[in-house]
Design a protein around this motif. Structure first.
Motif, mmCIF file in Angstrom:
data_model
loop_
_atom_site.group_PDB
_atom_site.id
_atom_site.type_symbol
_atom_site.label_atom_id
_atom_site.label_comp_id
_atom_site.label_asym_id
_atom_site.label_seq_id
_atom_site.Cartn_x
_atom_site.Cartn_y
_atom_site.Cartn_z
ATOM 1 N N PHE A 1 -37.301 60.332 26.206
ATOM 2 C CA PHE A 1 -36.531 61.163 25.350
ATOM 3 C C PHE A 1 -36.242 62.458 24.968
ATOM 4 C CE2 PHE A 1 -40.626 59.110 23.847
ATOM 5 C CZ PHE A 1 -39.940 58.095 23.553
ATOM 6 N N GLY B 1 -39.201 53.009 17.246
ATOM 7 C CA GLY B 1 -39.634 54.063 18.143
ATOM 8 C C GLY B 1 -38.917 55.058 17.169
ATOM 9 N N CYS C 1 -49.088 54.772 26.391
ATOM 10 C CA CYS C 1 -50.444 54.815 25.874
ATOM 11 C C CYS C 1 -51.263 53.682 25.771
ATOM 12 C CB CYS C 1 -49.432 55.751 24.723
ATOM 13 S SG CYS C 1 -48.706 54.171 24.044
ATOM 14 N N SER D 1 -42.399 65.492 23.597
ATOM 15 C CA SER D 1 -43.634 65.263 23.667
ATOM 16 C C SER D 1 -43.757 63.818 23.778
ATOM 17 C CB SER D 1 -44.946 65.056 22.076
ATOM 18 O OG SER D 1 -44.029 65.916 21.808
ATOM 19 N N GLN E 1 -39.374 58.935 15.361
ATOM 20 C CA GLN E 1 -39.227 59.778 16.432
ATOM 21 C C GLN E 1 -38.834 60.591 14.762
ATOM 22 O OE1 GLN E 1 -37.549 60.481 20.022
ATOM 23 N NE2 GLN E 1 -39.726 59.381 20.687
ATOM 24 N N LEU F 1 -52.139 58.334 20.269
ATOM 25 C CA LEU F 1 -50.713 58.616 19.976
ATOM 26 C C LEU F 1 -49.508 57.992 20.759
ATOM 27 C CD1 LEU F 1 -50.801 62.382 19.681
ATOM 28 C CD2 LEU F 1 -51.132 60.210 18.059
ATOM 29 N N CYS F 2 -48.985 57.360 20.082
ATOM 30 C CA CYS F 2 -47.519 56.024 21.072
ATOM 31 C C CYS F 2 -45.944 56.879 19.908
ATOM 32 C CB CYS F 2 -47.687 55.081 21.071
ATOM 33 S SG CYS F 2 -46.493 53.949 21.393
ATOM 34 N N ARG F 3 -45.127 57.129 21.258
ATOM 35 C CA ARG F 3 -43.818 58.060 21.007
ATOM 36 C C ARG F 3 -42.972 57.270 21.061
ATOM 37 N NH1 ARG F 3 -42.750 62.440 18.440
ATOM 38 N NH2 ARG F 3 -41.984 63.430 18.777
ATOM 39 N N CYS F 4 -43.154 55.441 21.466
ATOM 40 C CA CYS F 4 -41.738 55.130 21.942
ATOM 41 C C CYS F 4 -42.238 54.136 20.868
ATOM 42 C CB CYS F 4 -42.191 54.025 23.719
ATOM 43 S SG CYS F 4 -42.591 55.298 24.582
ATOM 44 N N MET G 1 -45.292 60.167 26.023
ATOM 45 C CA MET G 1 -47.348 60.864 26.627
ATOM 46 C C MET G 1 -46.806 60.810 28.005
ATOM 47 S SD MET G 1 -47.619 60.355 23.183
ATOM 48 C CE MET G 1 -49.451 60.398 23.570
#
Lengths: 154, 789
Positions: free
Chosen positions: B251, B680, A102, B195, B684, A133-136, B197
């Motif tokens: 993940f 992170g 991202c 999900s 989640q 959006l960032c998932r980390c 990224m």
């Protein structure tokens, strides 16, 4: 169709279909793969670039719509000698990235945010980056990075 | 100066920050063909016929293969692998990359188009006409349990397996018979769309001279993938090279062996041309496995003081349509943790795995352990209210070892916890939260009739990391070991090359491994180059999942460094004409005890080992060592998280106001990276608690597959996190490290929902299903108030 754009100060001209998305044009016709694609609904902002100084999700427009535009991508942010842009430097120092996917879009959105609002509050940073959006990272260190960059520039 | 323990900036970052990082989709090769997948719109149907003629004539199309074509081409010698047959009689219907006459979930591949670019591949895929005969759909675990219709027509029951872990059934019966308090709670772990990224992508490139094939994949597991490609295609392992380039998050979702990977590699091999595919985000709900998907029932037996006597758990776990790599084992990874951080005399666990006509499930951050932590920590809050004490007090009364420090403690779920010290993590978390003040404010709001309720929730979790002792995995029926491999070589120039079998996708391995090596060898971390994620460079490895990289892979590197120093010591002693027993090594310098003027740098010795002009008799040239570390035990990180939420009575909206996490992952190599992992992970878990979840209709359609509808948290929904750490070294490895990749996720969902339920308690609400959306919360409030809506 022929599309001419200026990207990172260099003029490019390439052939593409009318339906080619700008992000695919940048990545595949121009070979600048720093701009990433994270979704197909213009939700994630991984593909954010600057077009004539404004941050734009490059998946939301056709390459044809960008004809003649002046585009900056993540590859154009650091100085010619490789010195990182203050925003890039801040992301590095504040651990504002993990997987990095991202990150180009996030950095481009953040620099655009600071150009509009050089001294944002934490809330303004969060609101300004809502389209990315960032998932980390859980955003904690991204917000810290942007505030640090703002502090460094003011 | 020690590098371990310092927040060294990441070596990975400059590339990633400047767009130089190369993910799979960034790699372009001449002559490549794009796969376009024709996917089933039905969750369960017979395929009557497939007409590919229009697609085959579409512009830019090279070929169209129906499932029948593909299965007839002899591309695969076996089905997609499931590496974890959890019971000898587990049902495992054959799963090929394309559907064989019958589709079993929406999105299953029924034909593949090969075209010149991704646009044309997508266009042509639309032109393939498939005639389906719809069959009854099993769209939920509840449907599966009813067994009224079968997920696969070939099945006689939708039950895939029954797995019990009841060490002492009589003791368990007695515990419940003697209980003063009995909690009987049921929770739903909704399906999660992982999900990452970066969408998954694959590119298979046959070598121009034939015979060999390189598979680029956005994978966490290049080594496992290589073995599995060989096993399913018959292509010799020696001819397969798997490369995981920059990988944009995993993940768990990238630890599988997927239909697209096996299609790309076999079609590329057959055609002699590169074949590629990248999933679209909306496709990912069908093309990549999902996480969680469990219906949980947990019972607690406790005495009058709230001290636990027994814990009994049953899961109905949603496998989805097929067993993927570790699908059946995921719920069982949590089985050992349903007693949490507590002293529980008696324990029993059973799990039934059920097929459904939905996307297969498999690992998602935490994989079984967040579910376990959620169940026990929610149940403990319910017990606290039955006993009439606070959630902090119920925990204190039940912590293992009374909340004091312990090492190597046997727990009733048959494991031995390496080390723990739970009391201080709770103390510190409550202190940072300002717990007393929060309770006062909560009461003031209630007394004042505020419509903005405050909720405070806590969770003390423990997890299992460092997967895994190979013998333990063998005992569980897992099809591989749990070791990790490392090579450390000093180059002639004095630089160090480290080859690791663990495979990063955002965790910063290059940085952390450099820090470990810098300390061990006394070199500058900048002089350490870490190589990984390419089976040609790193032939041995078991990759990255289950918070195992540091506790297994990092320890392997440290051990290899020790061997390098041992050999270098012999060379130094030889060069300095001293006894090896008299050699000292500190800060990269070898010296003779008592003669500090004589010293040699390890770089100098490395050069001497390279030239080999004057080595001890019989010694091999070069300074290079390798090790494989197979840990003797798992590692058990723990911590206490506190969530503070504000609930708007009028809208049902839950705002996460503050989040405090006090984690203990043992010794930390890079505290900056540790904190980032916790951040992170929390996000989640919060996402699962409040917003995320794959929704399915009764026909088995996922109704929120895109980011328009699937609510990955955005920056505005997250608060800043307050973190602190305690350090209780692991006894499972010489570095004392535990692992932290999943901790945040394991602690956070329970903390948040405990906070929501705490905030809603004035309305008589005792539980709320995840995700606690505004609608659900508002409904619960209305029901609590007396049913007005």
């Amino acid at each position: 169709m022929e599309v001419q754009v200026t990207v990172n100060g260099q003029s490019h001209s390439a052939d593409c279909e009318p339906r080619t998305l700008l992000v695919h044009f940048i990545r595949e016709q121009l070979g600048l793969t720093g701009t990433n694609i994270g979704c197909d609904t213009s939700s994630c902002g991984a593909c954010t670039v600057h077009i004539d100084g404004e941050s734009v999700k490059s998946c939301t427009m056709f390459a044809a719509q960008a004809r003649g535009a002046d585009i900056t991508t993540i590859e154009g942010l650091a100085a010619d000698d490789g010195t990182l842009h203050p925003m890039q430097q801040a992301f590095m120092e504040c651990h504002g990235l993990q997987c990095g996917y991202c990150t180009p879009g996030m950095v481009m959105a953040a620099t655009s945010l600071l150009s509009e609002n050089p001294s944002p509050t934490e809330t303004e940073v969060r609101e300004g980056l809502e389209g990315n959006l960032c998932r980390c990272t859980g955003y904690h260190n991204i917000v810290k990075s942007v505030l640090a960059a703002a502090g460094g520039e003011s | 100066m020690s590098s371990v323990g310092t927040p060294m900036l990441r070596k990975e970052d400059p590339k990633l920050l400047t767009g130089e990082g190369k993910y799979v989709d960034d790699i372009q090769v001449a002559g490549q063909l794009w796969m376009g997948m024709v996917r089933s719109p039905y969750a369960h149907a017979t395929i009557n016929s497939v007409d590919a003629s229009a697609a085959a004539e579409a512009p830019g199309v090279h070929a169209v293969y129906t499932a029948t074509d593909l299965l007839g081409m002899g591309l695969w010698i076996g089905p997609l692998p499931c590496a974890w047959p959890v019971t000898p009689d587990m049902v495992n219907p054959p799963h090929f990359p394309v559907a064989d006459g019958e589709v079993h979930h929406v999105g299953e591949i029924v034909a593949v188009v090969l075209a010149d670019d991704r646009y044309r591949a997508a266009d042509a895929a639309e032109l393939v006409v498939v005639d389906y005969e719809p069959l009854p759909v099993v769209a939920s675990v509840a449907d599966a349990v009813a067994d009224a219709s079968m997920v696969h027509s070939s099945l006689e029951s939708n039950k895939a397996y029954h797995w019990p872990l009841i060490p002492d059934p009589d003791a368990l019966e007695a515990a419940f018979a003697n209980a003063t308090h009995h909690v009987d709670a049921s929770f739903v772990q909704q399906r999660m769309i992982p999900s990452a990224m970066e969408p998954r992508g694959v590119l298979a490139v046959p070598s121009p001279h034939g015979g060999d094939i390189t598979l680029y994949s956005a994978t966490q597991v290049p080594h496992i993938l290589k073995v599995m490609v060989a096993a399913t295609t018959g292509i010799p392992e020696s001819k397969i090279r798997v490369i995981a380039p920059a990988v944009g998050g995993g993940f768990g979702a990238k630890l599988n062996v997927n239909p697209d990977e096996l299609l790309a590699v076999t079609l590329a091999n057959k055609l002699g041309r590169p074949v590629r595919w990248t999933e679209t985000r909306s496709e990912a709900a069908f093309s990549t496995h999902q996480g969680r998907g469990q219906n949980q029932r947990i019972e607690l037996a406790a005495d009058g003081d709230g001290k636990l006597l027994g814990v009994r758990v049953h899961l109905d776990a949603d496998m989805g349509a097929y067993m993927m790599l570790i699908t059946p084992g995921v719920p069982l990874l949590g089985s050992f943790l349903y007693t949490g951080v507590y002293a529980v005399p008696a324990f029993g666990f059973t799990c039934d795995g059920w097929f459904t006509n939905l996307t297969p499930t498999d690992a998602y951050r935490g994989a079984g352990r967040p579910e376990a932590s959620y169940a026990i920590e929610r149940a403990m809050d319910i017990l606290a209210s039955k006993v009439g004490i606070g959630p902090d007090e119920i925990r204190r009364r039940n912590y293992l070892a009374g909340g004091e420090h312990f090492e190597n403690l046997d727990v009733p779920s048959t494991l031995t916890f390496d080390s723990g010290h739970y009391g201080p993590s709770l103390d510190r978390a409550l202190e940072l939260a300002g717990y007393g003040d929060l309770r006062a404010e909560q009461q003031a709001r209630r007394d004042g009739g505020s419509t903005k309720q405050l909720g405070i929730g806590m969770c003390t979790y423990v997890e299992i990391c460092g997967l895994a002792p190979s013998r333990a995995l063998g005992g569980l029926g897992y099809g591989a070991g749990g070791w990790e491999h490392a090579t450390v070589r000093m180059l002639p120039t004095g630089k160090v090359e480290v080859v690791s079998g663990s495979t990063p996708h955002g965790q910063g391995h290059e940085t952390s491994w450099s820090q470990i090596v810098a300390d061990k060898l006394g070199v500058d971390p900048a002089d350490v180059e870490v190589l990984h994620s390419d089976t040609a460079i790193s032939p041995l490895g078991l990759d990255t999942y289950g918070s195992r990289s540091l506790a297994v892979g990092g320890v392997a590197i440290a051990n290899a460094c020790d061997k390098v120093v041992e050999k270098a010591k012999l060379i130094a002693a030889h060069s300095m004409e001293a006894s090896a027993d008299d050699m000292e090594f500190d800060g990269g310098m070898f010296s003779v005890a008592g003669s500090p003027d004589k010293a040699m740098a390890i770089q100098e010795i490395a050069f001497g080992a390279f030239t080999a002009h004057d080595l001890p008799d019989g010694m091999e040239p070069n300074l290079q060592e390798q090790t494989t570390w197979d840990p003797p035990n798992f590692a058990f990180p723990f911590g206490t998280h506190v969530a503070v939420v504000e609930i708007d009575e009028d809208t049902g909206n839950v705002e996460l106001q503050n989040y405090i996490a006090v984690d203990d992952c043992g010794v930390q190599v890079n505290p900056m990276i540790v904190a980032g992992q916790v951040h992170g992970g929390i996000a989640q878990g919060v996402g699962q608690a409040l917003w995320e979840g794959a929704n399915y209709d009764e026909d088995g359609n996922c109704t929120n597959p895109s980011f328009m509808d699937y609510l990955v948290p955005s920056p505005t929904e997250m608060p800043n996190f307050t973190l602190d750490f305690t350090v209780t070294p692991s006894t499972s490895n010489p570095l004392g490290v535990k692992g932290v990749g999943e901790a945040g996720t394991i602690g956070s969902a329970a903390a948040v929902i405990n906070a929501v339920c705490d905030g809603l308690s004035p309305y008589g609400v005792t539980d709320i299903e995840m995700p606690a959306t505004p609608q659900r919360v508002w409904r619960a409030i209305q029901d609590g108030k007396g049913g007005a809506s």
